[in-house]
Design a protein around this motif. Structure first.
Motif, PDB file in Angstrom:
ATOM      1  N   ARG A 101       0.849  -1.202   0.000  1.00 13.14           N
ATOM      2  CA  ARG A 101       0.000   0.000   0.000  1.00 13.14           C
ATOM      3  C   ARG A 101       0.881   1.247   0.000  1.00 13.14           C
ATOM      4  O   ARG A 101       0.620   2.219  -0.708  1.00 13.14           O
ATOM      5  CB  ARG A 101      -0.933  -0.006   1.220  1.00 13.14           C
ATOM      6  N   GLN A 102       1.930   1.216   0.793  1.00  7.55           N
ATOM      7  CA  GLN A 102       2.856   2.358   0.827  1.00  7.55           C
ATOM      8  C   GLN A 102       3.569   2.501  -0.522  1.00  7.55           C
ATOM      9  O   GLN A 102       3.772   3.611  -1.017  1.00  7.55           O
ATOM     10  CB  GLN A 102       3.877   2.156   1.955  1.00  7.55           C
ATOM     11  N   LYS A 103       3.949   1.386  -1.120  1.00  7.69           N
ATOM     12  CA  LYS A 103       4.640   1.437  -2.424  1.00  7.69           C
ATOM     13  C   LYS A 103       3.721   2.000  -3.507  1.00  7.69           C
ATOM     14  O   LYS A 103       4.139   2.795  -4.348  1.00  7.69           O
ATOM     15  CB  LYS A 103       5.129   0.038  -2.825  1.00  7.69           C
ATOM     16  N   LEU A 104       2.452   1.606  -3.486  1.00 12.66           N
ATOM     17  CA  LEU A 104       1.504   2.136  -4.471  1.00 12.66           C
ATOM     18  C   LEU A 104       1.322   3.640  -4.260  1.00 12.66           C
ATOM     19  O   LEU A 104       1.287   4.416  -5.225  1.00 12.66           O
ATOM     20  CB  LEU A 104       0.153   1.419  -4.364  1.00 12.66           C
ATOM     21  N   ALA A 105       1.240   4.063  -2.984  1.00 15.16           N
ATOM     22  CA  ALA A 105       1.032   5.479  -2.674  1.00 15.16           C
ATOM     23  C   ALA A 105       2.209   6.339  -3.145  1.00 15.16           C
ATOM     24  O   ALA A 105       2.047   7.528  -3.430  1.00 15.16           O
ATOM     25  CB  ALA A 105       0.818   5.655  -1.167  1.00 15.16           C
ATOM     26  N   GLU A 106       3.378   5.735  -3.246  1.00 16.07           N
ATOM     27  CA  GLU A 106       4.562   6.478  -3.709  1.00 16.07           C
ATOM     28  C   GLU A 106       4.399   6.942  -5.161  1.00 16.07           C
ATOM     29  O   GLU A 106       4.911   7.986  -5.545  1.00 16.07           O
ATOM     30  CB  GLU A 106       5.796   5.576  -3.586  1.00 16.07           C
ATOM     31  N   PHE A 107       3.682   6.138  -5.959  1.00 16.65           N
ATOM     32  CA  PHE A 107       3.632   6.398  -7.405  1.00 16.65           C
ATOM     33  C   PHE A 107       2.244   6.728  -7.942  1.00 16.65           C
ATOM     34  O   PHE A 107       2.083   6.907  -9.156  1.00 16.65           O
ATOM     35  CB  PHE A 107       4.213   5.196  -8.165  1.00 16.65           C
ATOM     36  N   GLY A 108       1.250   6.794  -7.062  1.00 13.39           N
ATOM     37  CA  GLY A 108      -0.096   7.083  -7.566  1.00 13.39           C
ATOM     38  C   GLY A 108      -0.844   8.049  -6.670  1.00 13.39           C
ATOM     39  O   GLY A 108      -0.657   8.063  -5.447  1.00 13.39           O
ATOM     40  N   ASN A 109      -1.711   8.850  -7.264  1.00 19.36           N
ATOM     41  CA  ASN A 109      -2.550   9.762  -6.483  1.00 19.36           C
ATOM     42  C   ASN A 109      -3.582   8.965  -5.693  1.00 19.36           C
ATOM     43  O   ASN A 109      -3.869   7.810  -6.009  1.00 19.36           O
ATOM     44  CB  ASN A 109      -3.280  10.741  -7.409  1.00 19.36           C
ATOM     45  N   ARG A 110      -4.191   9.651  -4.727  1.00 21.72           N
ATOM     46  CA  ARG A 110      -5.187   9.008  -3.854  1.00 21.72           C
ATOM     47  C   ARG A 110      -6.357   8.409  -4.634  1.00 21.72           C
ATOM     48  O   ARG A 110      -6.949   7.434  -4.222  1.00 21.72           O
ATOM     49  CB  ARG A 110      -5.775  10.048  -2.879  1.00 21.72           C
ATOM     50  N   ASP A 111      -6.698   9.046  -5.770  1.00 16.59           N
ATOM     51  CA  ASP A 111      -7.892   8.607  -6.511  1.00 16.59           C
ATOM     52  C   ASP A 111      -7.611   7.523  -7.554  1.00 16.59           C
ATOM     53  O   ASP A 111      -8.516   7.120  -8.290  1.00 16.59           O
ATOM     54  CB  ASP A 111      -8.574   9.807  -7.178  1.00 16.59           C
ATOM     55  N   VAL A 112      -6.414   7.016  -7.615  1.00 15.73           N
ATOM     56  CA  VAL A 112      -6.095   5.957  -8.590  1.00 15.73           C
ATOM     57  C   VAL A 112      -6.869   4.687  -8.245  1.00 15.73           C
ATOM     58  O   VAL A 112      -6.858   4.220  -7.097  1.00 15.73           O
ATOM     59  CB  VAL A 112      -4.571   5.675  -8.613  1.00 15.73           C
ATOM     60  N   LYS A 113      -7.572   4.151  -9.244  1.00 17.49           N
ATOM     61  CA  LYS A 113      -8.405   2.953  -9.023  1.00 17.49           C
ATOM     62  C   LYS A 113      -7.543   1.710  -8.846  1.00 17.49           C
ATOM     63  O   LYS A 113      -6.603   1.473  -9.607  1.00 17.49           O
ATOM     64  CB  LYS A 113      -9.344   2.774 -10.217  1.00 17.49           C
ATOM     65  N   VAL A 114      -7.875   0.926  -7.815  1.00 17.32           N
ATOM     66  CA  VAL A 114      -7.190  -0.347  -7.575  1.00 17.32           C
ATOM     67  C   VAL A 114      -8.270  -1.428  -7.538  1.00 17.32           C
ATOM     68  O   VAL A 114      -9.181  -1.372  -6.703  1.00 17.32           O
ATOM     69  CB  VAL A 114      -6.418  -0.351  -6.237  1.00 17.32           C
ATOM     70  N   THR A 115      -8.187  -2.393  -8.425  1.00 21.89           N
ATOM     71  CA  THR A 115      -9.143  -3.500  -8.410  1.00 21.89           C
ATOM     72  C   THR A 115      -8.472  -4.713  -7.786  1.00 21.89           C
ATOM     73  O   THR A 115      -7.398  -5.145  -8.223  1.00 21.89           O
ATOM     74  CB  THR A 115      -9.623  -3.838  -9.834  1.00 21.89           C
ATOM     75  N   THR A 127      -9.427   2.468  -4.013  1.00 20.52           N
ATOM     76  CA  THR A 127      -8.441   3.447  -4.510  1.00 20.52           C
ATOM     77  C   THR A 127      -7.203   3.395  -3.618  1.00 20.52           C
ATOM     78  O   THR A 127      -7.246   2.874  -2.492  1.00 20.52           O
ATOM     79  CB  THR A 127      -8.989   4.893  -4.460  1.00 20.52           C
ATOM     80  N   ILE A 128      -6.147   3.981  -4.111  1.00 19.32           N
ATOM     81  CA  ILE A 128      -4.911   4.037  -3.316  1.00 19.32           C
ATOM     82  C   ILE A 128      -5.179   4.777  -2.002  1.00 19.32           C
ATOM     83  O   ILE A 128      -4.724   4.357  -0.937  1.00 19.32           O
ATOM     84  CB  ILE A 128      -3.782   4.715  -4.129  1.00 19.32           C
ATOM     85  N   GLY A 129      -5.959   5.844  -2.059  1.00 17.56           N
ATOM     86  CA  GLY A 129      -6.261   6.627  -0.859  1.00 17.56           C
ATOM     87  C   GLY A 129      -7.057   5.834   0.170  1.00 17.56           C
ATOM     88  O   GLY A 129      -6.821   5.946   1.378  1.00 17.56           O
TER      89      GLY A 129
END
Ligand code: THU
Length: 144
Positions: A101-115, A127-129
């Motif tokens: 989760r921390q690694k994803l947050a490094e490269f994506g905004n809070r609203d980036v969709k995660v399925t 979402t990442i957020g």
């Protein structure tokens, strides 16, 4: 028939994140947990990168699928996530571990969709957020 680089690029863009994640999951190296995970992400350029978990006999040395996909994106010269898909053979759509989760947050905004998905096709959209509320980011180091 011989595929040109252009055709391969086209195919990569047409191929869905789901297909990419399911396909890379098959390649996971998980002899210790027997839990294979596939992650695929689309960068803001539209290109797809994928990764699988790679375990090690020294257990903490293993790496998660998300980490592999992020490493592939960064190695290709891209640093911005547009969308993420993670799949495993789990009873519920697989939740990323805290570190991922921390690694994803490094490269994506809070609203980036995660399925998050199961191989059977159950999906949970987040979402990442939402995955990492109150994330530690560079703004927290502004005074130092
Ligand atoms: N794993 C991932 O690759 N991603 C996740 O989001 C959850 C866990 C891997 C790590 C390890 O190889 C196996 O799943 C069991 O924890």
């Amino acid at each position: 028939m011989k595929f040109s680089d252009h055709m391969i690029k086209k195919w990569e863009i047409v191929m869905s994140l789901k297909e990419a994640a399911l396909s890379v999951r098959e390649k996971a190296y998980a002899p210790y947990s027997n839990f294979k995970v596939g992650a695929a992400l689309r960068s803001t350029s539209g290109e797809i990168f994928s990764g699988c978990n790679v375990e090690n006999v020294a257990y903490p040395e293993g790496t998660c699928a998300e980490a592999g996909a992020i490493a592939a994106m960064v190695a290709a010269g891209e640093q911005k996530l547009a969308e993420v898909y993670v799949v495993a053979s789990s009873p519920q759509p697989v939740p990323p571990c805290g570190g991922c989760r921390q690694k994803l947050a490094e490269f994506g905004n809070r609203d980036v969709k995660v399925t998050l998905a199961t191989v059977e096709g159950d999906e949970f959209e987040t979402t990442i957020g939402q995955l990492l509320p109150g994330a530690f980011d560079a703004s927290h180091m502004e005074d130092s």
